[in-house]
Write a protein that holds these residues in place. Sequence first.
Motif, PDB file in Angstrom:
ATOM      1  N   LYS A  29       0.786  -1.233   0.000  1.00 48.22           N
ATOM      2  CA  LYS A  29       0.000   0.000   0.000  1.00 48.22           C
ATOM      3  C   LYS A  29       0.823   1.292   0.000  1.00 48.22           C
ATOM      4  O   LYS A  29       0.438   2.261  -0.633  1.00 48.22           O
ATOM      5  CB  LYS A  29      -0.902   0.036   1.251  1.00 48.22           C
ATOM      6  N   GLY A  30       1.912   1.342   0.733  1.00 45.31           N
ATOM      7  CA  GLY A  30       2.564   2.614   1.011  1.00 45.31           C
ATOM      8  C   GLY A  30       3.668   3.057   0.082  1.00 45.31           C
ATOM      9  O   GLY A  30       4.013   4.233   0.054  1.00 45.31           O
ATOM     10  N   LEU A  31       4.222   2.150  -0.665  1.00 43.79           N
ATOM     11  CA  LEU A  31       5.361   2.501  -1.506  1.00 43.79           C
ATOM     12  C   LEU A  31       4.994   3.533  -2.553  1.00 43.79           C
ATOM     13  O   LEU A  31       5.799   4.387  -2.902  1.00 43.79           O
ATOM     14  CB  LEU A  31       5.926   1.236  -2.161  1.00 43.79           C
ATOM     15  N   LYS A  32       3.762   3.510  -3.013  1.00 46.19           N
ATOM     16  CA  LYS A  32       3.342   4.462  -4.052  1.00 46.19           C
ATOM     17  C   LYS A  32       3.290   5.893  -3.533  1.00 46.19           C
ATOM     18  O   LYS A  32       3.380   6.833  -4.318  1.00 46.19           O
ATOM     19  CB  LYS A  32       1.991   4.065  -4.623  1.00 46.19           C
ATOM     20  N   TYR A  33       3.179   6.098  -2.224  1.00 51.80           N
ATOM     21  CA  TYR A  33       3.156   7.448  -1.672  1.00 51.80           C
ATOM     22  C   TYR A  33       4.550   8.056  -1.560  1.00 51.80           C
ATOM     23  O   TYR A  33       4.707   9.264  -1.590  1.00 51.80           O
ATOM     24  CB  TYR A  33       2.499   7.456  -0.287  1.00 51.80           C
ATOM     25  N   ILE A  34       5.552   7.207  -1.427  1.00 47.52           N
ATOM     26  CA  ILE A  34       6.914   7.706  -1.256  1.00 47.52           C
ATOM     27  C   ILE A  34       7.701   7.676  -2.558  1.00 47.52           C
ATOM     28  O   ILE A  34       8.418   8.618  -2.874  1.00 47.52           O
ATOM     29  CB  ILE A  34       7.633   6.894  -0.159  1.00 47.52           C
ATOM     30  N   ASP A  35       7.548   6.603  -3.330  1.00 45.12           N
ATOM     31  CA  ASP A  35       8.306   6.466  -4.574  1.00 45.12           C
ATOM     32  C   ASP A  35       7.455   5.708  -5.596  1.00 45.12           C
ATOM     33  O   ASP A  35       7.424   4.482  -5.612  1.00 45.12           O
ATOM     34  CB  ASP A  35       9.605   5.711  -4.291  1.00 45.12           C
ATOM     35  N   ARG A  36       6.769   6.444  -6.429  1.00 44.90           N
ATOM     36  CA  ARG A  36       5.829   5.830  -7.376  1.00 44.90           C
ATOM     37  C   ARG A  36       6.509   4.857  -8.355  1.00 44.90           C
ATOM     38  O   ARG A  36       5.993   3.780  -8.598  1.00 44.90           O
ATOM     39  CB  ARG A  36       5.052   6.900  -8.130  1.00 44.90           C
ATOM     40  N   PRO A  37       7.668   5.185  -8.940  1.00 43.92           N
ATOM     41  CA  PRO A  37       8.296   4.202  -9.846  1.00 43.92           C
ATOM     42  C   PRO A  37       8.679   2.896  -9.135  1.00 43.92           C
ATOM     43  O   PRO A  37       8.591   1.825  -9.720  1.00 43.92           O
ATOM     44  CB  PRO A  37       9.534   4.916 -10.361  1.00 43.92           C
ATOM     45  N   ALA A  38       9.071   2.985  -7.891  1.00 40.97           N
ATOM     46  CA  ALA A  38       9.422   1.767  -7.149  1.00 40.97           C
ATOM     47  C   ALA A  38       8.200   0.903  -6.886  1.00 40.97           C
ATOM     48  O   ALA A  38       8.309  -0.319  -6.807  1.00 40.97           O
ATOM     49  CB  ALA A  38      10.091   2.127  -5.835  1.00 40.97           C
ATOM     50  N   SER A  39       7.043   1.528  -6.773  1.00 37.98           N
ATOM     51  CA  SER A  39       5.835   0.742  -6.518  1.00 37.98           C
ATOM     52  C   SER A  39       5.439  -0.100  -7.726  1.00 37.98           C
ATOM     53  O   SER A  39       4.760  -1.108  -7.581  1.00 37.98           O
ATOM     54  CB  SER A  39       4.681   1.658  -6.116  1.00 37.98           C
ATOM     55  N   ARG A  40       5.886   0.320  -8.905  1.00 35.10           N
ATOM     56  CA  ARG A  40       5.574  -0.441 -10.122  1.00 35.10           C
ATOM     57  C   ARG A  40       6.698  -1.394 -10.527  1.00 35.10           C
ATOM     58  O   ARG A  40       6.667  -1.962 -11.605  1.00 35.10           O
ATOM     59  CB  ARG A  40       5.277   0.522 -11.261  1.00 35.10           C
ATOM     60  N   SER A  41       7.675  -1.555  -9.674  1.00 33.73           N
ATOM     61  CA  SER A  41       8.815  -2.419 -10.008  1.00 33.73           C
ATOM     62  C   SER A  41       8.452  -3.890  -9.830  1.00 33.73           C
ATOM     63  O   SER A  41       7.403  -4.237  -9.309  1.00 33.73           O
ATOM     64  CB  SER A  41       9.999  -2.056  -9.120  1.00 33.73           C
ATOM     65  N   ASN A  42       9.377  -4.743 -10.243  1.00 33.12           N
ATOM     66  CA  ASN A  42       9.113  -6.176 -10.186  1.00 33.12           C
ATOM     67  C   ASN A  42       9.391  -6.745  -8.793  1.00 33.12           C
ATOM     68  O   ASN A  42       9.862  -6.058  -7.889  1.00 33.12           O
ATOM     69  CB  ASN A  42       9.923  -6.923 -11.249  1.00 33.12           C
ATOM     70  N   VAL A  43       9.130  -8.021  -8.649  1.00 32.82           N
ATOM     71  CA  VAL A  43       9.264  -8.696  -7.356  1.00 32.82           C
ATOM     72  C   VAL A  43      10.712  -8.727  -6.888  1.00 32.82           C
ATOM     73  O   VAL A  43      10.975  -8.607  -5.688  1.00 32.82           O
ATOM     74  CB  VAL A  43       8.706 -10.135  -7.465  1.00 32.82           C
ATOM     75  N   TRP A  44      11.653  -8.853  -7.794  1.00 31.21           N
ATOM     76  CA  TRP A  44      13.065  -8.942  -7.416  1.00 31.21           C
ATOM     77  C   TRP A  44      13.540  -7.660  -6.751  1.00 31.21           C
ATOM     78  O   TRP A  44      14.285  -7.706  -5.765  1.00 31.21           O
ATOM     79  CB  TRP A  44      13.925  -9.290  -8.625  1.00 31.21           C
ATOM     80  N   PHE A  45      13.126  -6.524  -7.273  1.00 37.25           N
ATOM     81  CA  PHE A  45      13.500  -5.258  -6.643  1.00 37.25           C
ATOM     82  C   PHE A  45      12.902  -5.173  -5.244  1.00 37.25           C
ATOM     83  O   PHE A  45      13.559  -4.734  -4.308  1.00 37.25           O
ATOM     84  CB  PHE A  45      13.034  -4.065  -7.491  1.00 37.25           C
ATOM     85  N   LYS A  46      11.660  -5.587  -5.107  1.00 41.77           N
ATOM     86  CA  LYS A  46      11.003  -5.520  -3.803  1.00 41.77           C
ATOM     87  C   LYS A  46      11.654  -6.466  -2.798  1.00 41.77           C
ATOM     88  O   LYS A  46      11.664  -6.185  -1.603  1.00 41.77           O
ATOM     89  CB  LYS A  46       9.515  -5.799  -3.957  1.00 41.77           C
ATOM     90  N   LEU A  47      12.224  -7.558  -3.271  1.00 38.48           N
ATOM     91  CA  LEU A  47      12.970  -8.439  -2.371  1.00 38.48           C
ATOM     92  C   LEU A  47      14.320  -7.835  -1.997  1.00 38.48           C
ATOM     93  O   LEU A  47      14.810  -8.039  -0.884  1.00 38.48           O
ATOM     94  CB  LEU A  47      13.168  -9.803  -3.017  1.00 38.48           C
TER      95      LEU A  47
END
Length: 70
Positions: A29-47
């Motif tokens: 939920k919250g990543l899009k409020y701080i860094d919108r491009p990161a919220s649309r990244s793939n699973v590997w980046f989020k890991l």
Amino acid sequence: MESFLLILIRCLYAYLLTGLLFYLFFVWKGLKYIDRPASRSNVWFKLIILPGIVLLWPYLANKWRKSRSR
């Protein structure tokens, strides 16, 4: 002394567990409020960002709270 170390270890576990729960909710939920491009990244980046979010969850929670109040 052993009881102090046991309390310290339990506090560390509680901090890390809270950070892990925060990570799950923050990525969802919250990543899009701080860094919108990161919220649309793939699973590997989020890991890759998992350790940083787990350790810095109080700072990110505060930053997320401030970004939502704008």
